[in-house]
Design a protein around this motif. Structure first.
Motif, PDB file in Angstrom:
ATOM      1  N   ASP A   1       0.811  -1.221   0.000  1.00 45.06           N
ATOM      2  CA  ASP A   1       0.000   0.000   0.000  1.00 45.06           C
ATOM      3  C   ASP A   1       0.845   1.274   0.000  1.00 45.06           C
ATOM      4  OD1 ASP A   1       0.898   0.076   2.630  1.00 45.06           O
ATOM      5  OD2 ASP A   1      -1.086   0.364   3.511  1.00 45.06           O
ATOM      6  N   GLN A   2       2.164   1.121   0.186  1.00 45.97           N
ATOM      7  CA  GLN A   2       3.068   2.273   0.156  1.00 45.97           C
ATOM      8  C   GLN A   2       3.941   2.280  -1.097  1.00 45.97           C
ATOM      9  OE1 GLN A   2       2.816   4.730   2.575  1.00 45.97           O
ATOM     10  NE2 GLN A   2       1.050   3.461   3.097  1.00 45.97           N
ATOM     11  N   ASP A   3       3.507   1.570  -2.132  1.00 48.64           N
ATOM     12  CA  ASP A   3       4.281   1.463  -3.372  1.00 48.64           C
ATOM     13  C   ASP A   3       4.224   2.790  -4.121  1.00 48.64           C
ATOM     14  OD1 ASP A   3       5.389   0.847  -5.851  1.00 48.64           O
ATOM     15  OD2 ASP A   3       4.501  -1.157  -5.906  1.00 48.64           O
TER      16      ASP A   3
ATOM     17  N   SER B   1       1.004   1.876  -7.632  1.00 47.80           N
ATOM     18  CA  SER B   1       0.046   1.833  -6.535  1.00 47.80           C
ATOM     19  C   SER B   1      -0.969   0.712  -6.747  1.00 47.80           C
ATOM     20  CB  SER B   1      -0.693   3.172  -6.432  1.00 47.80           C
ATOM     21  OG  SER B   1      -1.564   3.329  -7.537  1.00 47.80           O
TER      22      SER B   1
END
Length: 248
Positions: A192-194, A198
């Motif tokens: 979720d922090q890519d 995203s």
């Protein structure tokens, strides 16, 4: 009931990485499943693919690797760039393919990247300061110094030809018309922090083109390099997926 043919995972690494990105995942799976992760042409220690740097040329090289290793039944585990290559090979419906697990995959459609970002990535080639900056951008969870050094080193030993070919051509290839030929079970895992890809990209560009019922699972607090940042979660996903394809 066990299958007659053992299941093997084939790990396909990210752009500017190498097969050793899967070392931790392979170790976690080793008691039950082998995981083989070749360097892809122009990255790691691999020479250029015989057919060039197109997605299909990479798929040809992976198919040759699988044949060389005499792998029977297998699951392709494609991470980022490796995800697009995995889908290209899966669309050929090769013998032995049991499923496709995608980790923060490059979509089958052209990868969402601005021309400014593409140009900046080209100009970053071979520069240690830029490799460090990339490391900070593509990871979210803290990593051991040894792994930090390994990721930066893999970036810096990429060949110029492979580096540019993906940025200018491979990432732009559109395989969407072939995805109807992917007939094996699939799964997608994303962080979720890519900051690169995203979860919404996977939901919009990849998931609708895969078989009905393909799940999209999200790992909280993880960035783009899932095999490094979340090896336990990746290994757990692959174990669950292996049980699913055993009865598929």
């Amino acid at each position: 009931m066990s299958t007659a043919t053992p299941l093997t995972f084939i790990g396909l690494h990210y752009w500017a990485g190498s097969g050793r990105a899967f070392d931790a995942v392979a170790g976690l799976l080793s008691s039950d499943y082998p995981l083989l992760a070749p360097d892809l042409g122009g990255f790691g220690n691999a020479p250029a693919p015989p057919g060039g740097f197109t997605v299909d040329a990479y798929a040809d090289a992976v198919a040759a690797f699988i044949a060389e290793k005499k792998v029977g039944r297998y699951v392709l585990v494609g991470h980022s760039m490796g995800g697009k290559i995995a889908l290209a090979l899966a669309a050929r419906q090769p013998a032995g393919l049991a499923g496709v697990a995608l980790l923060s995959p490059s979509p089958p459609t052209p990868e969402p990247m601005t021309e400014q970002d593409r140009k900046a990535s080209q100009q970053a080639y071979g520069k240690p300061v830029e490799a460090e900056s990339t490391f900070r951008k593509i990871t979210a969870r803290p990593l051991a110094p040894k792994l930090h050094r390994q990721i930066v080193a893999d970036n810096l030993r990429s060949t110029r030809a492979a580096w540019d070919a993906w940025l200018l051509h491979g990432s732009r290839e559109n395989l969407s018309s072939r995805m109807c030929d992917v007939q094996v079970p699939c799964t997608i895992l994303a962080g979720d922090q890519d900051a690169i890809m995203s979860p919404s990209v996977h939901g919009l560009e990849t998931l609708p083109l895969l078989p009905d019922g393909t799940p999209l699972e999200i790992i909280g607090g993880a960035g783009h390099l899932l095999p490094y940042e979340a090896p336990e979660e990746v290994a757990a996903l692959l174990r669950r997926f292996a049980e699913r394809v055993k009865v598929a």
